[in-house]
Design a protein around this motif. Structure first.
Motif, short mmCIF file in Angstrom:
data_model
loop_
_atom_site.label_atom_id
_atom_site.label_comp_id
_atom_site.label_asym_id
_atom_site.label_seq_id
_atom_site.Cartn_x
_atom_site.Cartn_y
_atom_site.Cartn_z
N GLU A 112 29.04 53.48 49.54
CA GLU A 112 29.88 52.77 50.51
C GLU A 112 30.62 53.74 51.42
O GLU A 112 30.73 53.51 52.64
CB GLU A 112 30.86 51.87 49.76
CG GLU A 112 30.17 50.71 49.04
CD GLU A 112 31.12 49.90 48.18
OE1 GLU A 112 32.30 50.30 48.05
OE2 GLU A 112 30.69 48.86 47.63
N TYR A 163 28.88 57.53 58.20
CA TYR A 163 27.80 57.69 59.18
C TYR A 163 27.90 56.65 60.29
O TYR A 163 27.60 56.95 61.46
CB TYR A 163 26.44 57.61 58.49
CG TYR A 163 25.98 58.91 57.89
CD1 TYR A 163 26.01 60.10 58.61
CD2 TYR A 163 25.52 58.97 56.58
CE1 TYR A 163 25.60 61.29 58.06
CE2 TYR A 163 25.09 60.17 56.01
CZ TYR A 163 25.13 61.32 56.76
OH TYR A 163 24.72 62.51 56.20
N THR A 164 28.30 55.44 59.95
CA THR A 164 28.47 54.40 60.98
C THR A 164 29.53 54.83 61.98
O THR A 164 29.34 54.76 63.21
CB THR A 164 28.88 53.08 60.32
OG1 THR A 164 27.85 52.66 59.42
CG2 THR A 164 29.07 51.99 61.38
N TRP A 165 30.67 55.31 61.47
CA TRP A 165 31.75 55.77 62.35
C TRP A 165 31.31 56.98 63.17
O TRP A 165 31.58 57.05 64.38
CB TRP A 165 32.98 56.14 61.51
CG TRP A 165 34.00 56.92 62.30
CD1 TRP A 165 34.90 56.43 63.18
CD2 TRP A 165 34.14 58.36 62.32
NE1 TRP A 165 35.63 57.47 63.74
CE2 TRP A 165 35.18 58.65 63.23
CE3 TRP A 165 33.51 59.40 61.66
CZ2 TRP A 165 35.60 59.96 63.47
CZ3 TRP A 165 33.92 60.69 61.89
CH2 TRP A 165 34.95 60.96 62.80
N ARG A 166 30.63 57.93 62.55
CA ARG A 166 30.22 59.14 63.27
C ARG A 166 29.25 58.82 64.40
O ARG A 166 29.37 59.36 65.50
CB ARG A 166 29.60 60.14 62.30
CG ARG A 166 29.04 61.38 63.00
CD ARG A 166 28.76 62.51 62.04
NE ARG A 166 29.98 63.26 61.74
CZ ARG A 166 30.00 64.40 61.07
NH1 ARG A 166 28.89 64.91 60.57
NH2 ARG A 166 31.13 65.05 60.86
N LEU A 167 28.30 57.94 64.15
CA LEU A 167 27.35 57.56 65.20
C LEU A 167 28.06 56.86 66.35
O LEU A 167 27.72 57.07 67.53
CB LEU A 167 26.26 56.67 64.62
CG LEU A 167 25.22 57.38 63.74
CD1 LEU A 167 24.34 56.35 63.03
CD2 LEU A 167 24.37 58.33 64.57
N GLN A 168 29.04 56.05 66.03
CA GLN A 168 29.81 55.37 67.08
C GLN A 168 30.57 56.38 67.94
O GLN A 168 30.60 56.27 69.17
CB GLN A 168 30.78 54.37 66.45
CG GLN A 168 30.11 53.15 65.85
CD GLN A 168 31.07 52.28 65.06
OE1 GLN A 168 32.20 52.70 64.74
NE2 GLN A 168 30.65 51.07 64.73
N TYR A 190 28.09 55.44 53.87
CA TYR A 190 27.61 54.46 54.86
C TYR A 190 28.66 54.25 55.95
O TYR A 190 28.34 54.26 57.14
CB TYR A 190 27.29 53.14 54.17
CG TYR A 190 26.58 52.15 55.06
CD1 TYR A 190 25.19 52.12 55.12
CD2 TYR A 190 27.30 51.26 55.86
CE1 TYR A 190 24.53 51.22 55.96
CE2 TYR A 190 26.66 50.37 56.68
CZ TYR A 190 25.28 50.36 56.73
OH TYR A 190 24.63 49.47 57.56
N ARG A 191 29.92 54.08 55.54
CA ARG A 191 30.99 53.90 56.52
C ARG A 191 31.14 55.14 57.39
O ARG A 191 31.34 55.05 58.61
CB ARG A 191 32.32 53.61 55.81
CG ARG A 191 32.44 52.23 55.24
CD ARG A 191 33.89 51.91 54.89
NE ARG A 191 34.46 52.87 53.96
CZ ARG A 191 34.42 52.74 52.63
NH1 ARG A 191 33.85 51.67 52.10
NH2 ARG A 191 34.98 53.64 51.85
#
Length: 274
Positions: free
Chosen positions: A248, A254-259, A251-252
């Motif tokens: 978890e 990598y989501t934030w980093r890509l954004q 996942y959070r």
């Protein structure tokens, strides 16, 4: 067919659990530990399949000598599990030079020395599997673990690079990235930075509160089957997160980093100059 597995830090925690599981199913294990006496029960039970060797992974010459002794005994090494390590807890600014160097000597350089000693053997065999115990904190970070985080980031970069260097030789690598588990990692296998800078009191208090949640800590025994699965798999993953918190959190992250990467895309491209 049984495998020959070289594992560091085999006397306690993950290392002890995994060593016992490997022996139980018939594999041969070279258990590199600081305290051989801690393995007496397993030696008595598996005298033909367990070779306990005293080793401090911080000492490069000793690592090479220990690997040579293992080869002299079993003739090959199919899998290496770089498991030796410890956690250094405390505010990064307050770490002493000795504490910082010891954290890197064991967690990073110790792993490097083992890999450098093992690779000539695996290159000759044209086969082998390097399993490096890292942490989900080799991808993201937590306060109070700055130097531990740094050691695992370094280990991840090293193993990922080695994977690209040795893949054509039939050698595979896997980074195991656990979250916190109820081993002695935060107990006997931990060191603490003693500091008194009051500006960090709120960080210390927050870390103590979050660490008290029992659901944060995984059950060590649950890691045995995943480990055996990747050892036996013909195409093991280059990375494997162990635990719900690790999954978890990463996942959070990598989501934030890509954004964030996408939000600053035009500035990044402009910096190329043409």
């Amino acid at each position: 067919m049984s495998k020959v597995v070289f594992i560091t830090g085999a006397s306690k925690g993950f290392g002890r659990l995994w060593t016992e599981a490997l022996l139980k199913r018939g594999d041969k294990v070279v258990a590199a530990v600081r305290n051989i006496a801690a393995l007496k029960e397993l030696v008595d039970k598996y005298p033909d399949n367990l070779l306990p060797l005293r080793l401090d992974v911080d000492k490069r010459e000793d690592v090479f000598a220990t690997v040579a002794e293992a080869i002299g005994w079993f003739g090959r090494i199919d899998v290496v599990i770089n498991n030796a390590g410890f956690g250094l807890f405390g505010i990064t600014e307050e770490a002493t030079e000795q504490q910082a160097r010891q954290q890197m000597d064991t967690n990073f350089f110790g792993s490097l020395w083992v890999v450098q000693a093992i690779l000539p053997i695996m290159r000759k065999q044209r086969s082998g599997h390097i399993i490096q115990v890292s942490s989900y904190l080799g991808i993201t970070t937590l306060p109070m673990l700055g130097l531990y985080n740094a050691s695992k980031f370094a280990v991840e970069g090293m193993i990922e690079t080695i994977s690209k260097e040795v893949g054509h030789l039939g050698i595979r690598t896997t980074l195991i990235e656990p979250n916190g588990f109820a081993t002695d990692w935060a107990g006997a296998s931990a060191a603490v930075i003693s500091g008194d800078i009051t500006d960090y009191d709120v960080v210390r208090a927050s870390s103590e509160d979050s660490g008290g949640d029992p659901s944060f800590w995984g059950k060590p025994a649950a890691t045995v089957e995943p480990l055996l699965k990747i050892i036996d798999h013909p195409h093991p993953p280059e990375r494997l997160l162990l635990g719900r918190v690790a999954y978890e959190s990463v996942y959070r992250f990598y989501t934030w980093r890509l954004q964030e990467i996408e939000a600053w895309k035009q500035v990044s491209i402009a910096a190329h100059g043409h």
